[in-house]
Write a protein that holds these residues in place. Structure first.
Motif, PDB file in Angstrom:
ATOM      1  N   TRP A 161      -3.117   9.366   1.765  1.00  0.00           N
ATOM      2  CA  TRP A 161      -1.902   8.954   2.477  1.00  0.00           C
ATOM      3  C   TRP A 161      -2.197   8.362   3.843  1.00  0.00           C
ATOM      4  CZ3 TRP A 161      -0.138  11.269   7.089  1.00  0.00           C
ATOM      5  CH2 TRP A 161       1.158  10.917   7.497  1.00  0.00           C
ATOM      6  N   TRP A 162      -3.275   8.809   4.475  1.00  0.00           N
ATOM      7  CA  TRP A 162      -3.500   8.467   5.884  1.00  0.00           C
ATOM      8  C   TRP A 162      -3.582   6.966   6.126  1.00  0.00           C
ATOM      9  CZ3 TRP A 162      -3.097  10.389  10.560  1.00  0.00           C
ATOM     10  CH2 TRP A 162      -3.769   9.761  11.611  1.00  0.00           C
ATOM     11  N   ASN A 163      -4.402   6.255   5.370  1.00  0.00           N
ATOM     12  CA  ASN A 163      -4.597   4.823   5.619  1.00  0.00           C
ATOM     13  C   ASN A 163      -3.327   4.001   5.425  1.00  0.00           C
ATOM     14  OD1 ASN A 163      -7.243   4.977   6.455  1.00  0.00           O
ATOM     15  ND2 ASN A 163      -8.096   4.627   4.422  1.00  0.00           N
ATOM     16  N   PRO A 164      -2.616   4.133   4.298  1.00  0.00           N
ATOM     17  CA  PRO A 164      -1.375   3.350   4.178  1.00  0.00           C
ATOM     18  C   PRO A 164      -0.339   3.729   5.223  1.00  0.00           C
ATOM     19  CG  PRO A 164      -1.619   4.867   2.318  1.00  0.00           C
ATOM     20  CD  PRO A 164      -2.921   4.849   3.037  1.00  0.00           C
ATOM     21  N   ALA A 165      -0.280   5.010   5.598  1.00  0.00           N
ATOM     22  CA  ALA A 165       0.675   5.430   6.618  1.00  0.00           C
ATOM     23  C   ALA A 165       0.334   4.806   7.968  1.00  0.00           C
ATOM     24  CB  ALA A 165       0.692   6.956   6.730  1.00  0.00           C
ATOM     25  N   ASP A 204       0.826  -1.213   0.000  1.00  0.00           N
ATOM     26  CA  ASP A 204       0.000   0.000   0.000  1.00  0.00           C
ATOM     27  C   ASP A 204       0.859   1.261   0.000  1.00  0.00           C
ATOM     28  OD1 ASP A 204      -2.189  -1.637   0.038  1.00  0.00           O
ATOM     29  OD2 ASP A 204      -2.617  -1.387   2.171  1.00  0.00           O
ATOM     30  N   VAL A 205       1.965   1.218   0.737  1.00  0.00           N
ATOM     31  CA  VAL A 205       2.877   2.361   0.772  1.00  0.00           C
ATOM     32  C   VAL A 205       3.461   2.605  -0.619  1.00  0.00           C
ATOM     33  CG1 VAL A 205       5.130   3.144   1.611  1.00  0.00           C
ATOM     34  CG2 VAL A 205       3.452   2.199   3.211  1.00  0.00           C
ATOM     35  N   LEU A 206       3.902   1.549  -1.273  1.00  0.00           N
ATOM     36  CA  LEU A 206       4.492   1.689  -2.612  1.00  0.00           C
ATOM     37  C   LEU A 206       3.458   2.174  -3.624  1.00  0.00           C
ATOM     38  CD1 LEU A 206       6.739  -1.502  -2.684  1.00  0.00           C
ATOM     39  CD2 LEU A 206       7.463   0.880  -2.433  1.00  0.00           C
ATOM     40  N   GLU A 207       2.225   1.720  -3.480  1.00  0.00           N
ATOM     41  CA  GLU A 207       1.169   2.174  -4.384  1.00  0.00           C
ATOM     42  C   GLU A 207       0.893   3.657  -4.184  1.00  0.00           C
ATOM     43  OE1 GLU A 207      -1.617   2.448  -7.276  1.00  0.00           O
ATOM     44  OE2 GLU A 207      -0.188   0.810  -6.898  1.00  0.00           O
ATOM     45  N   GLN A 208       0.898   4.097  -2.921  1.00  0.00           N
ATOM     46  CA  GLN A 208       0.709   5.519  -2.635  1.00  0.00           C
ATOM     47  C   GLN A 208       1.845   6.344  -3.253  1.00  0.00           C
ATOM     48  OE1 GLN A 208      -1.652   7.257  -1.432  1.00  0.00           O
ATOM     49  NE2 GLN A 208      -0.675   9.219  -1.017  1.00  0.00           N
ATOM     50  N   ALA A 248      10.970   5.888  -1.033  1.00  0.00           N
ATOM     51  CA  ALA A 248       9.525   6.091  -0.890  1.00  0.00           C
ATOM     52  C   ALA A 248       9.155   6.330   0.569  1.00  0.00           C
ATOM     53  CB  ALA A 248       8.775   4.877  -1.432  1.00  0.00           C
ATOM     54  N   LEU A 249       9.744   5.561   1.475  1.00  0.00           N
ATOM     55  CA  LEU A 249       9.448   5.724   2.900  1.00  0.00           C
ATOM     56  C   LEU A 249       9.853   7.116   3.385  1.00  0.00           C
ATOM     57  CD1 LEU A 249      10.630   2.225   4.235  1.00  0.00           C
ATOM     58  CD2 LEU A 249       8.272   3.013   3.940  1.00  0.00           C
ATOM     59  N   GLN A 250      10.998   7.562   2.949  1.00  0.00           N
ATOM     60  CA  GLN A 250      11.472   8.883   3.373  1.00  0.00           C
ATOM     61  C   GLN A 250      10.573   9.992   2.847  1.00  0.00           C
ATOM     62  OE1 GLN A 250      15.567   9.259   2.193  1.00  0.00           O
ATOM     63  NE2 GLN A 250      16.321   7.772   3.686  1.00  0.00           N
ATOM     64  N   GLU A 251      10.205   9.918   1.568  1.00  0.00           N
ATOM     65  CA  GLU A 251       9.386  10.975   0.983  1.00  0.00           C
ATOM     66  C   GLU A 251       7.978  10.995   1.569  1.00  0.00           C
ATOM     67  OE1 GLU A 251       9.364  11.309  -3.204  1.00  0.00           O
ATOM     68  OE2 GLU A 251      11.557  11.203  -3.410  1.00  0.00           O
ATOM     69  N   LEU A 252       7.503   9.837   2.036  1.00  0.00           N
ATOM     70  CA  LEU A 252       6.173   9.777   2.639  1.00  0.00           C
ATOM     71  C   LEU A 252       6.213   9.994   4.149  1.00  0.00           C
ATOM     72  CD1 LEU A 252       4.643   6.770   0.654  1.00  0.00           C
ATOM     73  CD2 LEU A 252       4.191   9.209   0.334  1.00  0.00           C
ATOM     74  N   THR A 307       1.428   6.782  -7.044  1.00  0.00           N
ATOM     75  CA  THR A 307       0.382   7.711  -7.479  1.00  0.00           C
ATOM     76  C   THR A 307       0.898   9.137  -7.568  1.00  0.00           C
ATOM     77  OG1 THR A 307      -0.419   8.173  -5.229  1.00  0.00           O
ATOM     78  CG2 THR A 307      -1.394   6.286  -6.410  1.00  0.00           C
ATOM     79  N   GLY A 308       1.995   9.446  -6.873  1.00  0.00           N
ATOM     80  CA  GLY A 308       2.530  10.791  -6.879  1.00  0.00           C
ATOM     81  C   GLY A 308       1.772  11.759  -5.983  1.00  0.00           C
ATOM     82  N   LYS A 309       0.843  11.257  -5.169  1.00  0.00           N
ATOM     83  CA  LYS A 309       0.043  12.133  -4.302  1.00  0.00           C
ATOM     84  C   LYS A 309       0.761  12.492  -3.003  1.00  0.00           C
ATOM     85  CE  LYS A 309      -4.398  10.447  -6.027  1.00  0.00           C
ATOM     86  NZ  LYS A 309      -5.685   9.796  -5.669  1.00  0.00           N
ATOM     87  N   GLY A 310       1.896  11.846  -2.758  1.00  0.00           N
ATOM     88  CA  GLY A 310       2.685  12.182  -1.576  1.00  0.00           C
ATOM     89  C   GLY A 310       1.895  12.029  -0.288  1.00  0.00           C
ATOM     90  N   ARG A 311       1.913  13.095   0.531  1.00  0.00           N
ATOM     91  CA  ARG A 311       1.244  13.034   1.829  1.00  0.00           C
ATOM     92  C   ARG A 311      -0.138  13.683   1.809  1.00  0.00           C
ATOM     93  NH1 ARG A 311       6.206  14.345   6.101  1.00  0.00           N
ATOM     94  NH2 ARG A 311       7.878  13.520   4.780  1.00  0.00           N
ATOM     95  N   ASP A 312      -0.775  13.631   0.653  1.00  0.00           N
ATOM     96  CA  ASP A 312      -2.156  14.106   0.583  1.00  0.00           C
ATOM     97  C   ASP A 312      -2.987  13.309   1.583  1.00  0.00           C
ATOM     98  OD1 ASP A 312      -4.519  15.442  -0.793  1.00  0.00           O
ATOM     99  OD2 ASP A 312      -4.993  13.314  -1.070  1.00  0.00           O
TER     100      ASP A 312
END
Length: 290
Positions: free
Chosen positions: A195-199, A179-183, A243-247, A186-191
């Motif tokens: 973002w909330w559910n996968p985070a 789920d994190v990788l899919e987020q 990806a983890l760092q950017e999210l 998408t390029g939506k970052g921390r929208d």
């Protein structure tokens, strides 16, 4: 021996079951003033619901619109104005078809419909989704209505030397990483809307399931297959570091190190839970000192 209680099969049995339990409380934020309240359906309103089910042919696959009994406590959902019309109610339904009694769903109806107004607003008919399908862990279950093994039985190992629950822990970890990788893709970052559910799922899995596996690994209790699967997850997580760092999400390595350090202190008797507030006083008692 544990006796399995039978499920309500008739409207009268379901009414008695619901009546013996406290009414649910709506969880709304302070300052929100819903247009309508939750309501308990009368016999006439239950019949309105049953007639509407037949009118729109609302049914679960393998059943018909006649195979439902109605949960009398209708929940008002119109206050969720970003997703629901202001008149919306959710009316719970339980299937009575033999072999499908564990399948629960709901139908959306307007306040006017439930009040018997023939000219009332008709909401778009929702799909007959199961409540169990909406659960966070639904995709990890081996049956549609829930896991076939629950409670203590779910953590019973196949052999005495195996650690129970390892496969499920790894499923959750890999699913959360997916789920994190899919987020990230998408390029939506921390929208916050996406973002909330996968985070949240990643944080929960990493804080609970992962330290558990690392502890058993440190004690040599994971077999070769489980160790390889855990290593595969860690390799995937390492490749996803950017990806983890950017999210803004935690990485497994420091989590594992902290968990093992805490486990070592606990086993040596040197770990003490920190209490941030000791003997707090009610505001009514401490207010006079300020």
């Amino acid at each position: 021996m544990t006796l399995k209680k039978s499920r309500p099969r008739t409207q009268a049995e379901l009414d008695a079951y619901i009546a013996a339990r406290p009414r649910p409380a709506r969880n709304t934020f302070a300052g929100m003033y819903p247009l309508h309240e939750d309501l308990e359906l009368s016999d006439a309103q239950v019949q309105i619901v049953l007639d509407y089910l037949k009118e729109v042919d609302f049914h679960l696959p393998g059943a018909t619109a006649d195979d439902f009994i109605v949960v009398r406590w209708a929940r008002y959902t119109g206050f969720q104005f970003l997703q629901e019309p202001l008149e919306a109610y959710a009316v719970g339904l339980r299937c009575t078809r033999p072999g499908m009694q564990d399948q629960h769903t709901f139908i959306r109806m307007s306040w006017g419909q439930l009040m018997g107004d023939s000219e009332a607003v008709r909401l778009p008919v929702n799909e007959p989704v199961l409540a169990s399908d909406m659960m966070t862990l639904a995709r990890y279950r081996d049956t549609r209505t829930g896991p076939s093994r629950t409670g203590v039985d779910a953590y019973t190992a196949a052999a005495d030397d195996e650690v129970p629950g390892v496969d499920f822990d790894l499923k959750l970890l890999n699913g959360a990483l997916d789920d994190v990788l899919e987020q990230y893709r998408t390029g939506k970052g921390r929208d916050i809307n996406s973002w909330w559910n996968p985070a949240l799922d990643w944080g929960v899995a990493l804080a609970g399931r992962y330290p558990r596996l690392k502890y058993f690994e440190s004690k040599g209790r994971l077999d070769e297959r489980a160790s390889a699967a855990l290593g595969s997850f860690e390799a995937r997580a390492a490749q996803a570091e950017i990806a983890l760092q950017e999210l803004g999400l935690a990485s497994p390595a420091p989590v594992a190190a902290a968990a093992l350090k805490q486990a070592e202190k606990a086993q040596s008797g040197k770990f003490f839970r920190r209490h941030r507030i000791r003997n707090p006083q009610p505001l009514t008692e401490s207010g006079s000192e300020n």
